[in-house]
Scaffold this motif. Structure first.
Motif, PDB file in Angstrom:
ATOM      1  N   SER A  51     -35.660 -34.849 -86.510  1.00  0.00           N
ATOM      2  CA  SER A  51     -34.974 -33.680 -87.047  1.00  0.00           C
ATOM      3  C   SER A  51     -36.020 -32.706 -87.549  1.00  0.00           C
ATOM      4  CB  SER A  51     -34.020 -34.076 -88.178  1.00  0.00           C
ATOM      5  OG  SER A  51     -33.418 -32.937 -88.746  1.00  0.00           O
ATOM      6  N   GLY A  52     -36.221 -31.631 -86.800  1.00  0.00           N
ATOM      7  CA  GLY A  52     -37.223 -30.651 -87.199  1.00  0.00           C
ATOM      8  C   GLY A  52     -38.604 -31.253 -87.234  1.00  0.00           C
ATOM      9  N   ALA A  53     -39.256 -31.178 -88.380  1.00  0.00           N
ATOM     10  CA  ALA A  53     -40.631 -31.656 -88.533  1.00  0.00           C
ATOM     11  C   ALA A  53     -40.686 -33.084 -89.053  1.00  0.00           C
ATOM     12  CB  ALA A  53     -41.407 -30.737 -89.469  1.00  0.00           C
ATOM     13  N   GLU A  54     -39.558 -33.793 -89.055  1.00  0.00           N
ATOM     14  CA  GLU A  54     -39.528 -35.151 -89.582  1.00  0.00           C
ATOM     15  C   GLU A  54     -38.993 -36.126 -88.535  1.00  0.00           C
ATOM     16  OE1 GLU A  54     -38.795 -34.469 -94.360  1.00  0.00           O
ATOM     17  OE2 GLU A  54     -37.110 -35.067 -93.082  1.00  0.00           O
ATOM     18  N   VAL A  55     -39.473 -37.371 -88.663  1.00  0.00           N
ATOM     19  CA  VAL A  55     -38.957 -38.461 -87.842  1.00  0.00           C
ATOM     20  C   VAL A  55     -38.460 -39.544 -88.788  1.00  0.00           C
ATOM     21  CG1 VAL A  55     -39.386 -40.076 -85.972  1.00  0.00           C
ATOM     22  CG2 VAL A  55     -40.711 -37.950 -86.091  1.00  0.00           C
ATOM     23  N   ALA A  56     -37.168 -39.787 -88.776  1.00  0.00           N
ATOM     24  CA  ALA A  56     -36.568 -40.820 -89.624  1.00  0.00           C
ATOM     25  C   ALA A  56     -36.536 -42.131 -88.853  1.00  0.00           C
ATOM     26  CB  ALA A  56     -35.165 -40.420 -90.061  1.00  0.00           C
ATOM     27  N   VAL A  57     -36.926 -43.197 -89.517  1.00  0.00           N
ATOM     28  CA  VAL A  57     -37.031 -44.507 -88.880  1.00  0.00           C
ATOM     29  C   VAL A  57     -36.238 -45.528 -89.682  1.00  0.00           C
ATOM     30  CG1 VAL A  57     -38.605 -46.413 -88.352  1.00  0.00           C
ATOM     31  CG2 VAL A  57     -39.265 -44.057 -87.820  1.00  0.00           C
ATOM     32  N   GLU A  58     -35.506 -46.357 -88.951  1.00  0.00           N
ATOM     33  CA  GLU A  58     -34.888 -47.529 -89.572  1.00  0.00           C
ATOM     34  C   GLU A  58     -35.590 -48.764 -89.033  1.00  0.00           C
ATOM     35  OE1 GLU A  58     -30.590 -49.849 -89.895  1.00  0.00           O
ATOM     36  OE2 GLU A  58     -30.649 -47.699 -89.445  1.00  0.00           O
ATOM     37  N   PHE A  59     -35.970 -49.669 -89.928  1.00  0.00           N
ATOM     38  CA  PHE A  59     -36.668 -50.882 -89.548  1.00  0.00           C
ATOM     39  C   PHE A  59     -35.680 -52.032 -89.363  1.00  0.00           C
ATOM     40  CE2 PHE A  59     -39.787 -48.339 -91.848  1.00  0.00           C
ATOM     41  CZ  PHE A  59     -40.876 -48.389 -90.979  1.00  0.00           C
ATOM     42  N   GLU A  60     -36.104 -53.045 -88.631  1.00  0.00           N
ATOM     43  CA  GLU A  60     -35.253 -54.207 -88.405  1.00  0.00           C
ATOM     44  C   GLU A  60     -34.903 -54.910 -89.706  1.00  0.00           C
ATOM     45  OE1 GLU A  60     -37.392 -56.541 -85.584  1.00  0.00           O
ATOM     46  OE2 GLU A  60     -36.989 -55.184 -83.910  1.00  0.00           O
ATOM     47  N   SER A  61     -35.769 -54.778 -90.692  1.00  0.00           N
ATOM     48  CA  SER A  61     -35.521 -55.395 -91.996  1.00  0.00           C
ATOM     49  C   SER A  61     -34.447 -54.657 -92.793  1.00  0.00           C
ATOM     50  CB  SER A  61     -36.822 -55.406 -92.806  1.00  0.00           C
ATOM     51  OG  SER A  61     -37.254 -54.066 -93.052  1.00  0.00           O
ATOM     52  N   GLY A  62     -34.055 -53.471 -92.335  1.00  0.00           N
ATOM     53  CA  GLY A  62     -33.089 -52.655 -93.058  1.00  0.00           C
ATOM     54  C   GLY A  62     -33.720 -51.531 -93.854  1.00  0.00           C
ATOM     55  N   ALA A  63     -35.034 -51.570 -94.039  1.00  0.00           N
ATOM     56  CA  ALA A  63     -35.728 -50.504 -94.756  1.00  0.00           C
ATOM     57  C   ALA A  63     -35.721 -49.224 -93.923  1.00  0.00           C
ATOM     58  CB  ALA A  63     -37.164 -50.934 -95.050  1.00  0.00           C
ATOM     59  N   ARG A  64     -35.965 -48.101 -94.589  1.00  0.00           N
ATOM     60  CA  ARG A  64     -36.008 -46.815 -93.921  1.00  0.00           C
ATOM     61  C   ARG A  64     -37.261 -46.058 -94.350  1.00  0.00           C
ATOM     62  NH1 ARG A  64     -30.878 -45.238 -91.910  1.00  0.00           N
ATOM     63  NH2 ARG A  64     -29.231 -46.745 -92.438  1.00  0.00           N
ATOM     64  N   GLY A  65     -37.665 -45.104 -93.525  1.00  0.00           N
ATOM     65  CA  GLY A  65     -38.811 -44.284 -93.863  1.00  0.00           C
ATOM     66  C   GLY A  65     -38.786 -42.994 -93.067  1.00  0.00           C
ATOM     67  N   THR A  66     -39.519 -41.998 -93.564  1.00  0.00           N
ATOM     68  CA  THR A  66     -39.611 -40.705 -92.890  1.00  0.00           C
ATOM     69  C   THR A  66     -41.078 -40.371 -92.689  1.00  0.00           C
ATOM     70  OG1 THR A  66     -37.553 -39.962 -93.923  1.00  0.00           O
ATOM     71  CG2 THR A  66     -38.972 -38.277 -92.978  1.00  0.00           C
TER      72      THR A  66
ATOM     73  N   GLY B 185     -44.252 -58.671 -89.631  1.00  0.00           N
ATOM     74  CA  GLY B 185     -42.976 -59.343 -89.443  1.00  0.00           C
ATOM     75  C   GLY B 185     -41.784 -58.408 -89.444  1.00  0.00           C
ATOM     76  N   ASP B 186     -41.993 -57.169 -88.985  1.00  0.00           N
ATOM     77  CA  ASP B 186     -40.901 -56.200 -88.959  1.00  0.00           C
ATOM     78  C   ASP B 186     -41.034 -55.357 -87.678  1.00  0.00           C
ATOM     79  OD1 ASP B 186     -38.657 -54.843 -89.785  1.00  0.00           O
ATOM     80  OD2 ASP B 186     -39.537 -54.060 -91.645  1.00  0.00           O
ATOM     81  N   GLY B 187     -40.022 -54.612 -87.360  1.00  0.00           N
ATOM     82  CA  GLY B 187     -40.040 -53.766 -86.179  1.00  0.00           C
ATOM     83  C   GLY B 187     -39.174 -52.548 -86.397  1.00  0.00           C
ATOM     84  N   ILE B 188     -39.179 -51.651 -85.418  1.00  0.00           N
ATOM     85  CA  ILE B 188     -38.393 -50.421 -85.500  1.00  0.00           C
ATOM     86  C   ILE B 188     -37.090 -50.616 -84.728  1.00  0.00           C
ATOM     87  CG2 ILE B 188     -38.340 -47.975 -84.892  1.00  0.00           C
ATOM     88  CD1 ILE B 188     -41.374 -47.935 -85.132  1.00  0.00           C
ATOM     89  N   SER B 189     -35.964 -50.298 -85.358  1.00  0.00           N
ATOM     90  CA  SER B 189     -34.667 -50.454 -84.699  1.00  0.00           C
ATOM     91  C   SER B 189     -34.017 -49.122 -84.355  1.00  0.00           C
ATOM     92  CB  SER B 189     -33.715 -51.275 -85.579  1.00  0.00           C
ATOM     93  OG  SER B 189     -33.539 -50.651 -86.840  1.00  0.00           O
ATOM     94  N   ALA B 190     -34.431 -48.029 -85.009  1.00  0.00           N
ATOM     95  CA  ALA B 190     -33.830 -46.722 -84.709  1.00  0.00           C
ATOM     96  C   ALA B 190     -34.812 -45.616 -85.078  1.00  0.00           C
ATOM     97  CB  ALA B 190     -32.523 -46.539 -85.473  1.00  0.00           C
ATOM     98  N   ILE B 191     -34.791 -44.556 -84.266  1.00  0.00           N
ATOM     99  CA  ILE B 191     -35.623 -43.375 -84.494  1.00  0.00           C
ATOM    100  C   ILE B 191     -34.733 -42.149 -84.355  1.00  0.00           C
ATOM    101  CG2 ILE B 191     -37.525 -41.954 -83.609  1.00  0.00           C
ATOM    102  CD1 ILE B 191     -38.806 -44.517 -82.552  1.00  0.00           C
ATOM    103  N   GLU B 192     -34.831 -41.221 -85.314  1.00  0.00           N
ATOM    104  CA  GLU B 192     -34.073 -39.977 -85.237  1.00  0.00           C
ATOM    105  C   GLU B 192     -34.981 -38.818 -85.644  1.00  0.00           C
ATOM    106  OE1 GLU B 192     -30.065 -37.819 -87.054  1.00  0.00           O
ATOM    107  OE2 GLU B 192     -30.380 -39.975 -87.326  1.00  0.00           O
TER     108      GLU B 192
END
Length: 366
Positions: free
Chosen positions: A128-143, A119-126
């Protein structure tokens, strides 16, 4: 430990998750739906995909869930068979199974090794170097170390990292809808199909859980959202009113509501399947759009992607390029068969229907 986010819990995503977790990767899977989809036409598992599921130890489960369908009957408006063609390739070990069963069996193969975000999705991807930062539609974030889109023809990962749907997805002039129906129209081993010019209705017995499929030729409808079930239902009813042959009762099920899958037949054409540590697989990379071997290619592609990542987890450009190079060879020839398949399943005119039926009868006698 290499951390991977997979968007999409379908056939490609679940296969990819199995092989990555089996090789020590930490996998999170995000899926917009609240659970596995329960509809969709049965699909074939063949060729390289058959080898992959065998190595996963899943072939006995797939054979147990197989539909056992071996013929497609084309009928006229009164339900009389006009031509019959054999389908499937048992000599090659091909297994036809309901799409929902295939997705479930593949998903269960990973057990509890995958962290699920339903019940969630990806709203943004950024990146940076060896990491990919993700923001989810729920507002959560992860790397994560990698973000991989197995999220279908309308892929959010592809849109955020590789280009818009308008740029990369081509409407092939046909829409398709599927929904469960209470009964089959033929034998337990038989798909029954009726054609009006530019339209087809079929019912697949699907191992005791029949599925109706509607296909119709139509230019792209501007601003039609495949997730707007009411709008899709209205379009479907407008296209098939008075053109259902022996399947009036099937259209009644559409009018009555219930689960409806609807989308355009499309071709995804990408100049590249990855950028940095973000890539796509399955329909998100090379949709064959409901004809041909899309599910088998999704399994084979997911295995190839996992194989390359496992071999070179710290060489993202090399691993993703090698996966793309290897799998594009499988996909290319299958893309060219889409128009031929549409001529068989959705003849554009009454004479074309007659020619199709005659050709099928001749081939059946050969």
């Amino acid at each position: 430990m290499t951390a991977v986010l997979i968007s999409g819990a379908g056939i490609a995503g679940s296969t990819l998750a199995y092989w990555l977790t089996r090789n020590g990767f930490e996998v999170t899977m995000v899926e917009r739906a609240e659970g596995q989809r329960s509809s969709g036409n049965p699909v074939d598992v063949r060729d390289r995909a058959l080898e992959v599921v065998t190595e996963m130890g899943l072939l006995p489960q797939l054979r147990a869930a197989a539909t056992a369908v071996d013929r497609l009957s084309f009928v006229d408006a009164r339900g009389r068979a006009k031509a019959v063609m054999r389908v499937g390739d048992p000599a090659a070990g091909t297994v036809e199974v309901a799409r929902a069963d295939l997705a479930r069996i593949l998903a269960e193969a990973s057990g509890d090794r995958v962290e699920m975000r339903w019940g969630d999705g990806i709203s943004a991807i950024e990146q940076s170097g060896a990491e990919v930062a993700v923001e989810f539609e729920s507002g959560a974030r992860g790397t994560y170390d990698y973000v991989l889109g197995a999220d279908g023809v309308h892929s959010a990962v592809r849109r955020l990292a590789l280009g818009t749907e308008r740029e990369l997805v081509q409407h092939m002039g046909i829409y398709i809808a599927t929904m469960p129906v209470p009964r089959a129209w033929g034998a337990a081993n038989e798909v029954v199909m009726y054609n009006a010019p530019g339209r087809s209705i079929s019912v697949h017995p699907a191992g005791g859980r029949p599925i109706a499929a509607f296909m119709f030729r139509h230019a792209a409808v501007k601003d039609l959202d495949h997730r707007d079930t009411d709008a899709c239902r209205r379009l479907l009813l407008a296209e098939f009113g008075g053109r259902t042959g022996p399947f009036d009762a099937v259209l009644d099920h559409v009018r009555g509501g219930g689960e409806l899958y609807f989308d355009a037949v499309s071709r995804v054409s990408l100049p590249r399947w990855s950028r940095g540590r973000v890539g796509v697989v399955g329909d998100a990379a090379s949709c064959l759009s409901l004809f041909g071997d899309g599910s088998s290619l999704a399994i084979a592609g997911a295995y190839t992607l996992a194989e390359e990542l496992v071999a070179a987890p710290y060489d993202p450009d090399g691993a993703l390029r090698r996966y793309e190079s290897r799998h594009r060879e499988r996909v290319g020839s299958r893309h060219r068969g889409v128009r031929m398949a549409s001529a068989l399943i959705v003849p554009a005119s009454r004479p074309a229907i007659g020619i199709r039926n005659t050709a099928v009868r001749i081939l059946a006698r050969a």
